[in-house]
Design a protein around this motif. Structure first.
Motif, PDB file in Angstrom:
ATOM      1  N   GLU A 145     -14.991  -8.214  -8.038  1.00 57.40           N
ATOM      2  CA  GLU A 145     -16.015  -8.234  -7.210  1.00 57.40           C
ATOM      3  C   GLU A 145     -16.393  -9.401  -6.428  1.00 57.40           C
ATOM      4  N   HIS A 146     -15.625 -10.655  -7.031  1.00 56.89           N
ATOM      5  CA  HIS A 146     -15.926 -11.679  -6.131  1.00 56.89           C
ATOM      6  C   HIS A 146     -14.634 -11.858  -4.944  1.00 56.89           C
ATOM      7  N   PRO A 147     -15.246 -12.279  -3.658  1.00 56.09           N
ATOM      8  CA  PRO A 147     -14.225 -12.265  -2.657  1.00 56.09           C
ATOM      9  C   PRO A 147     -13.126 -13.318  -2.656  1.00 56.09           C
ATOM     10  N   GLY A 148     -12.170 -13.053  -2.137  1.00 48.98           N
ATOM     11  CA  GLY A 148     -10.943 -13.931  -2.094  1.00 48.98           C
ATOM     12  C   GLY A 148      -9.674 -13.292  -1.778  1.00 48.98           C
ATOM     13  N   VAL A 149      -8.552 -13.940  -1.228  1.00 41.97           N
ATOM     14  CA  VAL A 149      -7.499 -13.440  -0.974  1.00 41.97           C
ATOM     15  C   VAL A 149      -6.753 -13.269  -1.994  1.00 41.97           C
ATOM     16  N   ARG A 150      -6.048 -12.095  -2.517  1.00 41.01           N
ATOM     17  CA  ARG A 150      -5.614 -11.805  -3.854  1.00 41.01           C
ATOM     18  C   ARG A 150      -4.205 -10.848  -3.540  1.00 41.01           C
ATOM     19  N   PRO A 151      -3.147 -11.161  -4.585  1.00 38.39           N
ATOM     20  CA  PRO A 151      -2.170 -10.383  -4.456  1.00 38.39           C
ATOM     21  C   PRO A 151      -2.366  -8.679  -4.136  1.00 38.39           C
ATOM     22  N   PRO A 154      -0.894 -11.323   2.501  1.00 38.06           N
ATOM     23  CA  PRO A 154       0.065 -10.794   3.056  1.00 38.06           C
ATOM     24  C   PRO A 154       1.442 -10.996   2.477  1.00 38.06           C
ATOM     25  N   SER A 155       1.420 -12.115   1.763  1.00 33.73           N
ATOM     26  CA  SER A 155       2.910 -12.924   1.146  1.00 33.73           C
ATOM     27  C   SER A 155       3.003 -12.371  -0.278  1.00 33.73           C
ATOM     28  N   ARG A 156       2.020 -11.521  -0.767  1.00 33.04           N
ATOM     29  CA  ARG A 156       2.259 -11.148  -2.510  1.00 33.04           C
ATOM     30  C   ARG A 156       1.746  -9.883  -2.492  1.00 33.04           C
ATOM     31  N   ILE A 157       2.704  -8.896  -2.119  1.00 34.66           N
ATOM     32  CA  ILE A 157       2.772  -7.566  -1.988  1.00 34.66           C
ATOM     33  C   ILE A 157       3.895  -6.755  -2.874  1.00 34.66           C
ATOM     34  N   GLY A 158       3.017  -5.971  -3.747  1.00 31.44           N
ATOM     35  CA  GLY A 158       3.959  -5.151  -4.649  1.00 31.44           C
ATOM     36  C   GLY A 158       3.634  -3.849  -4.659  1.00 31.44           C
ATOM     37  N   LEU A 159       4.372  -2.735  -5.145  1.00 33.76           N
ATOM     38  CA  LEU A 159       4.417  -1.272  -5.195  1.00 33.76           C
ATOM     39  C   LEU A 159       4.627  -0.860  -6.531  1.00 33.76           C
ATOM     40  N   LEU A 160       3.706   0.087  -7.063  1.00 32.27           N
ATOM     41  CA  LEU A 160       3.679   0.460  -8.471  1.00 32.27           C
ATOM     42  C   LEU A 160       3.380   2.067  -8.427  1.00 32.27           C
ATOM     43  N   VAL A 202       8.817   7.055  -3.108  1.00 32.08           N
ATOM     44  CA  VAL A 202       8.237   6.683  -1.719  1.00 32.08           C
ATOM     45  C   VAL A 202       8.166   5.118  -1.816  1.00 32.08           C
ATOM     46  N   SER A 203       7.766   4.333  -3.099  1.00 31.62           N
ATOM     47  CA  SER A 203       7.999   2.958  -2.884  1.00 31.62           C
ATOM     48  C   SER A 203       9.325   2.327  -2.793  1.00 31.62           C
ATOM     49  N   LEU A 204      10.130   2.937  -3.262  1.00 35.40           N
ATOM     50  CA  LEU A 204      11.824   2.375  -3.234  1.00 35.40           C
ATOM     51  C   LEU A 204      11.863   2.532  -1.847  1.00 35.40           C
ATOM     52  N   ASN A 205      11.867   3.618  -1.207  1.00 37.07           N
ATOM     53  CA  ASN A 205      12.389   3.818   0.247  1.00 37.07           C
ATOM     54  C   ASN A 205      11.521   2.869   1.034  1.00 37.07           C
ATOM     55  N   ALA A 206      10.279   2.756   0.943  1.00 39.03           N
ATOM     56  CA  ALA A 206       9.316   1.916   1.757  1.00 39.03           C
ATOM     57  C   ALA A 206       9.686   0.412   1.710  1.00 39.03           C
ATOM     58  N   ALA A 207       9.934  -0.179   0.386  1.00 42.68           N
ATOM     59  CA  ALA A 207      10.518  -1.300   0.224  1.00 42.68           C
ATOM     60  C   ALA A 207      11.901  -1.656   0.906  1.00 42.68           C
ATOM     61  N   ALA A 208      12.612  -0.732   1.364  1.00 39.72           N
ATOM     62  CA  ALA A 208      13.840  -0.801   1.923  1.00 39.72           C
ATOM     63  C   ALA A 208      13.778  -1.184   3.299  1.00 39.72           C
ATOM     64  N   LYS A 211       7.418  -7.694  -1.842  1.00 36.50           N
ATOM     65  CA  LYS A 211       8.242  -8.544  -2.659  1.00 36.50           C
ATOM     66  C   LYS A 211       8.593  -7.920  -4.019  1.00 36.50           C
ATOM     67  N   ALA A 212       8.124  -7.061  -4.604  1.00 36.17           N
ATOM     68  CA  ALA A 212       8.423  -6.297  -5.871  1.00 36.17           C
ATOM     69  C   ALA A 212       8.027  -4.814  -5.891  1.00 36.17           C
ATOM     70  N   VAL A 213       8.877  -4.095  -6.714  1.00 36.71           N
ATOM     71  CA  VAL A 213       8.632  -2.940  -6.954  1.00 36.71           C
ATOM     72  C   VAL A 213       8.546  -2.280  -8.271  1.00 36.71           C
ATOM     73  N   ALA A 214       7.794  -1.721  -8.875  1.00 41.45           N
ATOM     74  CA  ALA A 214       7.923  -1.168 -10.281  1.00 41.45           C
ATOM     75  C   ALA A 214       7.816   0.320 -10.147  1.00 41.45           C
ATOM     76  N   ALA A 215       9.092   0.971  -9.944  1.00 43.86           N
ATOM     77  CA  ALA A 215       9.372   2.369  -9.837  1.00 43.86           C
ATOM     78  C   ALA A 215       9.706   2.951 -11.125  1.00 43.86           C
ATOM     79  N   LEU A 216       8.703   3.852 -11.650  1.00 47.49           N
ATOM     80  CA  LEU A 216       8.901   4.286 -12.924  1.00 47.49           C
ATOM     81  C   LEU A 216       9.244   6.038 -12.730  1.00 47.49           C
ATOM     82  N   SER A 217      10.392   6.408 -13.182  1.00 46.28           N
ATOM     83  CA  SER A 217      11.000   7.754 -13.147  1.00 46.28           C
ATOM     84  C   SER A 217      11.176   8.276 -11.573  1.00 46.28           C
TER      85      SER A 217
END
Length: 178
Positions: A58-64, A137-143, A151-157, A163-169
């Motif tokens: 709820e509180h504003p701020g730049v976040r991962p 913009p410097s702390r981006i992950g895909l889950l 989609v996540s694995l191909n996009a990260a390429a 910076k990180a991908v958690a790809a399940l199955s």
């Protein structure tokens, strides 16, 4: 990056942010963090409209940022993108943008089988989140899981901001995986 103008968006997309607690509609104790959820529409490079939901503290701020492309199907046991899990991630300090990939559920377009259009859509969602949701913009992950994981694995390429991908199955080439 183009986002559908507010006048063209349905009422649910322009409604004000709605705070909610991690557990749903009530706070769990005095220190339970409050999370804001908002439905949005994000326009892909080719004009396809992607339906998304944003969860953030709820509180504003730049976040991962965590981008969560949806799975092929949604089941009651769909764990990665459950609303409760997304709220918990936001309560932990992330901006979370979960969206239906093109051709699925509320999004327009045709299924791309985790191809270049889907990879480009992830980049557009990242662009949108950085511009409109307070994402760092410097702390981006895909889950994601299943189709969303592919989609996540191909996009990260192709997007060096990821910076990180958690790809399940997941898979990266459905035809080649047979």
């Amino acid at each position: 990056m183009a986002v559908t103008p507010p006048a063209a968006q349905p009422a649910w997309a322009t409604a004000p942010d709605r705070p909610s607690s991690v557990s749903g509609d009530r706070q769990e104790g005095p220190a339970a963090p409050s999370v804001v959820r908002r439905d949005v529409r994000i326009t892909a490079a080719d004009g396809v409209v992607l339906a998304a939901e944003v969860h953030r503290p709820e509180h504003p701020g730049v976040r991962p940022l965590l981008v969560v492309p949806g799975a092929w199907i949604s089941l009651p046991t769909h764990e990665v993108a459950s609303a409760r899990r997304l709220r918990a991630l936001a309560a932990s300090g992330y901006v979370v943008v979960a969206y239906d990939p093109r051709g699925f559920r509320r999004s327009g377009g045709s299924v791309d089988m985790a191809g270049p259009e889907d990879a480009g859509d992830v980049s557009r969602v990242i662009d949108w989140a950085v511009a409109h949701a307070g994402a760092d913009p410097s702390r981006i992950g895909l889950l994601a899981e299943s189709y969303g994981a592919a989609v996540s694995l191909n996009a990260a390429a192709f997007d060096p901001r990821v910076k990180a991908v958690a790809a399940l199955s997941g898979w990266t080439d459905l035809v080649g995986s047979q």
